[in-house]
Scaffold this active site. Structure first.
Site, mmCIF file in Angstrom:
data_model
loop_
_atom_site.group_PDB
_atom_site.id
_atom_site.type_symbol
_atom_site.label_atom_id
_atom_site.label_comp_id
_atom_site.label_asym_id
_atom_site.label_seq_id
_atom_site.Cartn_x
_atom_site.Cartn_y
_atom_site.Cartn_z
ATOM 1 N N TYR A 86 0.830 -1.220 0.000
ATOM 2 C CA TYR A 86 0.000 0.000 0.000
ATOM 3 C C TYR A 86 0.858 1.261 0.000
ATOM 4 O O TYR A 86 0.505 2.284 -0.584
ATOM 5 C CB TYR A 86 -0.979 -0.020 1.179
ATOM 6 C CG TYR A 86 -2.128 -0.958 0.909
ATOM 7 C CD1 TYR A 86 -2.173 -2.235 1.487
ATOM 8 C CD2 TYR A 86 -3.142 -0.605 0.021
ATOM 9 C CE1 TYR A 86 -3.201 -3.107 1.197
ATOM 10 C CE2 TYR A 86 -4.176 -1.483 -0.266
ATOM 11 C CZ TYR A 86 -4.199 -2.728 0.317
ATOM 12 O OH TYR A 86 -5.217 -3.600 0.015
ATOM 13 N N ASN A 94 -17.377 0.077 -21.053
ATOM 14 C CA ASN A 94 -16.228 -0.735 -20.662
ATOM 15 C C ASN A 94 -15.389 -1.073 -21.892
ATOM 16 O O ASN A 94 -15.920 -1.155 -23.006
ATOM 17 C CB ASN A 94 -16.700 -2.028 -19.977
ATOM 18 C CG ASN A 94 -15.650 -2.570 -19.009
ATOM 19 O OD1 ASN A 94 -15.424 -1.985 -17.947
ATOM 20 N ND2 ASN A 94 -14.974 -3.644 -19.408
ATOM 21 N N HIS A 112 -15.051 -0.077 -1.105
ATOM 22 C CA HIS A 112 -13.871 -0.821 -0.648
ATOM 23 C C HIS A 112 -12.911 0.043 0.150
ATOM 24 O O HIS A 112 -11.771 -0.348 0.372
ATOM 25 C CB HIS A 112 -13.142 -1.436 -1.858
ATOM 26 C CG HIS A 112 -13.984 -2.453 -2.577
ATOM 27 N ND1 HIS A 112 -13.802 -2.778 -3.895
ATOM 28 C CD2 HIS A 112 -15.038 -3.179 -2.159
ATOM 29 C CE1 HIS A 112 -14.704 -3.691 -4.249
ATOM 30 N NE2 HIS A 112 -15.467 -3.942 -3.224
HETATM 31 C C1 BV8 Z 1 -17.409 -10.096 1.126
HETATM 32 C C2 BV8 Z 1 -9.724 -3.178 -1.868
HETATM 33 C C3 BV8 Z 1 -18.710 -11.155 2.778
HETATM 34 C C4 BV8 Z 1 -8.435 -3.797 -1.507
HETATM 35 C C5 BV8 Z 1 -10.925 -4.905 -3.131
HETATM 36 C C6 BV8 Z 1 -14.731 -17.197 -1.437
HETATM 37 C C7 BV8 Z 1 -14.148 -16.914 -0.202
HETATM 38 C C8 BV8 Z 1 -14.239 -15.638 0.376
HETATM 39 C C9 BV8 Z 1 -14.920 -14.638 -0.289
HETATM 40 C C10 BV8 Z 1 -15.470 -14.955 -1.510
HETATM 41 C C11 BV8 Z 1 -15.399 -16.211 -2.089
HETATM 42 N N1 BV8 Z 1 -16.037 -16.166 -3.288
HETATM 43 C C12 BV8 Z 1 -16.509 -14.937 -3.484
HETATM 44 C C13 BV8 Z 1 -16.189 -14.201 -2.409
HETATM 45 C C14 BV8 Z 1 -16.496 -12.856 -2.194
HETATM 46 C C15 BV8 Z 1 -15.253 -12.048 -2.569
HETATM 47 C C16 BV8 Z 1 -15.130 -12.037 -4.070
HETATM 48 O O1 BV8 Z 1 -15.947 -11.449 -4.728
HETATM 49 N N2 BV8 Z 1 -14.089 -12.698 -4.594
HETATM 50 C C17 BV8 Z 1 -13.957 -12.722 -6.046
HETATM 51 C C18 BV8 Z 1 -12.476 -12.632 -6.422
HETATM 52 C C19 BV8 Z 1 -14.618 -13.987 -6.557
HETATM 53 N N3 BV8 Z 1 -15.584 -10.751 -2.072
HETATM 54 C C20 BV8 Z 1 -15.218 -10.419 -0.835
HETATM 55 O O2 BV8 Z 1 -14.491 -11.060 -0.113
HETATM 56 C C21 BV8 Z 1 -15.826 -9.095 -0.373
HETATM 57 N N4 BV8 Z 1 -16.378 -9.285 0.934
HETATM 58 O O3 BV8 Z 1 -17.931 -10.732 0.236
HETATM 59 O O4 BV8 Z 1 -17.811 -10.136 2.451
HETATM 60 C C22 BV8 Z 1 -17.885 -12.390 2.967
HETATM 61 C C23 BV8 Z 1 -17.067 -12.432 4.073
HETATM 62 C C24 BV8 Z 1 -16.338 -13.616 4.284
HETATM 63 C C25 BV8 Z 1 -16.417 -14.692 3.380
HETATM 64 C C26 BV8 Z 1 -17.238 -14.587 2.243
HETATM 65 C C27 BV8 Z 1 -17.964 -13.448 2.037
HETATM 66 C C28 BV8 Z 1 -14.767 -8.022 -0.305
HETATM 67 C C29 BV8 Z 1 -14.308 -7.688 -1.705
HETATM 68 C C30 BV8 Z 1 -13.437 -6.431 -1.656
HETATM 69 C C31 BV8 Z 1 -12.010 -6.779 -2.019
HETATM 70 N N5 BV8 Z 1 -11.215 -5.559 -2.048
HETATM 71 N N6 BV8 Z 1 -10.231 -3.765 -3.117
HETATM 72 C C32 BV8 Z 1 -7.404 -3.517 -2.533
HETATM 73 O O5 BV8 Z 1 -7.766 -3.024 -3.630
HETATM 74 O O6 BV8 Z 1 -6.232 -3.790 -2.245
HETATM 75 S S1 BV8 Z 1 -11.537 -5.463 -4.600
HETATM 76 C C33 BV8 Z 1 -10.660 -4.864 -5.897
HETATM 77 O O7 BV8 Z 1 -11.267 -5.454 -7.063
HETATM 78 C C34 BV8 Z 1 -10.697 -3.386 -6.159
HETATM 79 O O8 BV8 Z 1 -11.519 -2.658 -5.290
HETATM 80 C C35 BV8 Z 1 -11.278 -3.330 -7.576
HETATM 81 O O9 BV8 Z 1 -11.969 -2.199 -7.828
HETATM 82 C C36 BV8 Z 1 -12.155 -4.493 -7.543
HETATM 83 C C37 BV8 Z 1 -12.757 -5.021 -8.769
HETATM 84 O O10 BV8 Z 1 -11.875 -4.946 -9.834
HETATM 85 P P1 BV8 Z 1 -12.272 -3.919 -11.011
HETATM 86 O O11 BV8 Z 1 -12.436 -2.575 -10.414
HETATM 87 O O12 BV8 Z 1 -13.417 -4.469 -11.763
HETATM 88 O O13 BV8 Z 1 -10.939 -3.904 -11.844
HETATM 89 P P2 BV8 Z 1 -10.534 -4.921 -13.011
HETATM 90 O O14 BV8 Z 1 -9.115 -4.649 -13.369
HETATM 91 O O15 BV8 Z 1 -10.953 -6.300 -12.633
HETATM 92 O O16 BV8 Z 1 -11.466 -4.493 -14.240
HETATM 93 C C38 BV8 Z 1 -11.275 -3.239 -14.869
HETATM 94 C C39 BV8 Z 1 -12.216 -3.212 -16.057
HETATM 95 O O17 BV8 Z 1 -12.091 -1.933 -16.682
HETATM 96 C C40 BV8 Z 1 -11.877 -4.246 -17.112
HETATM 97 O O18 BV8 Z 1 -13.078 -4.874 -17.536
HETATM 98 C C41 BV8 Z 1 -11.275 -3.418 -18.247
HETATM 99 O O19 BV8 Z 1 -11.627 -3.938 -19.523
HETATM 100 C C42 BV8 Z 1 -11.934 -2.095 -18.065
HETATM 101 N N7 BV8 Z 1 -11.151 -0.946 -18.515
HETATM 102 C C43 BV8 Z 1 -9.801 -0.818 -18.509
HETATM 103 N N8 BV8 Z 1 -9.479 0.415 -18.979
HETATM 104 C C44 BV8 Z 1 -10.651 1.062 -19.246
HETATM 105 C C45 BV8 Z 1 -11.717 0.191 -18.968
HETATM 106 N N9 BV8 Z 1 -13.012 0.527 -19.145
HETATM 107 C C46 BV8 Z 1 -13.259 1.765 -19.617
HETATM 108 N N10 BV8 Z 1 -12.299 2.669 -19.913
HETATM 109 C C47 BV8 Z 1 -10.985 2.344 -19.749
HETATM 110 N N11 BV8 Z 1 -10.036 3.240 -20.066
#
Ligand code: BV8
Ligand code: ZN
Length: 264
Positions: free
Chosen positions: A65, A235, A121
């Protein structure tokens, strides 16, 4: 549907809710998570951004960070951030409701002037005490003198070179962590409630720059759709949200939004 059809819909929208992800900050020079060179290309995101890593090696997370905060020094909002701040102003002037939900922790929406914002987040610039839970704003770069000159952590490093003594401390003596939501951590209740309400009650739900892979943020477009809203995606690539979207404007948010929202 065409741009003019969207603009007609926008003109008749009583309540607009926007959800953004890392893609909205891409044109500010901030790497996205999953794109080429993305922050998480080098680290296993769900591994690194987790309470388990914090408990095992808090210095490693602070190395990550501190690097991310340092890299924000020369980063500014781009036309996508400003377009969203401007449309909010216009909605407010017409007594129409607007709310922005962001997954991003870079605070560029606030810097661009957005006001009605939920940072689902957390923020890179807020710290939380592990002992007394006090949340404070902190923009020190480096986070403590021990991190002077430290770059991005070596993804292969098993243990960071920073010990608890090197980490920022609260007035109460507790260690300060980033006030961000890690994988496996629940979001703040008020953020969840506000995000759900803004998704349920809007008649237009605009999704900008997110791969829609992270929950619960990724589920908001379905909530909006089920509640009768039109869902619009801006997107670079296809995403899971396309399954529920009514319109899709592929391309760069900074190039599309000013014109699409008629705020250029
Ligand atoms: C929760 C902060 C309840 C930190 C982030 C199994 C076990 C445990 C949990 C889970 C599980 N399965 C699912 C879960 C839930 C889990 C989850 O969703 N996991 C995913 C990976 C499957 N979620 C959680 O744990 C959440 N909490 O559910 O609590 C719980 C509690 C316990 C157990 C279960 C459930 C908490 C999630 C928060 C995580 N923290 N960030 C840090 O950043 O260090 S998330 C992180 O990902 C960022 O915040 C980011 O914003 C976010 C999502 O990513 P995107 O923003 O979408 O970025 P990405 O690069 O992926 O995409 C960018 C897009 O933009 C692309 O499509 C690209 O094409 C496009 N793009 C690029 N350039 C442009 C553009 N578009 C337009 N113009 C451009 N120029
Ligand atoms: Zn404290």
């Amino acid at each position: 549907m065409s741009k003019s059809a969207f603009q007609e819909l926008l003109a008749n929208t009583r309540r607009l809710t926007v959800l953004t992800g890392a893609g909205v900050s891409a044109e500010s020079g901030i790497p996205t998570f999953r794109g080429a060179g993305g922050l998480w290309r080098t680290y296993q995101a769900t591994e690194l951004s987790s309470p388990q890593t914090w408990n095992r090696d808090p210095g490693l997370l602070w190395e990550f960070y501190n690097y991310w905060r340092g890299s924000m020094r020369d980063k500014k909002p781009n036309p996508a951030h400003y377009a969203l701040a401007e449309i909010e102003k216009r909605f407010r002037k017409d007594n129409r409701l607007f709310h922005l939900i962001t997954q991003n922790i870079d605070d560029l929406h606030l810097e661009a002037g957005s006001q009605s914002v939920t940072r689902m987040h957390g923020s890179l610039w807020l710290l939380r005490c592990c002992q007394c839970s006090l949340v404070t704003k902190n923009q020190d770069i480096p986070i403590t003198p021990a991190f002077e000159g430290s770059g991005s952590p070596d993804p292969k490093a098993k243990q960071s070179k920073f010990s608890k003594e090197d980490l920022p401390k609260c007035y109460c003596g507790g260690i300060l962590r980033p006030h961000v939501v890690w994988f496996g951590e629940s979001l703040a209740l008020e953020d969840m409630e506000k995000s759900h309400e803004a998704s349920r009650e809007c008649d237009l739900f605009l999704v900008v720059g997110t791969s829609a892979l992270v929950y619960p943020a990724a589920g908001l477009s379905t909530i909006a759709k089920r509640s009768g809203a039109k869902v619009v995606v801006v997107n670079l690539e296809p995403t899971a949200t396309d399954e529920v979207s009514d319109f899709n404007f592929p391309g760069k948010a900074g190039e599309i939004l000013p014109d699409l929202l008629m705020v250029n």
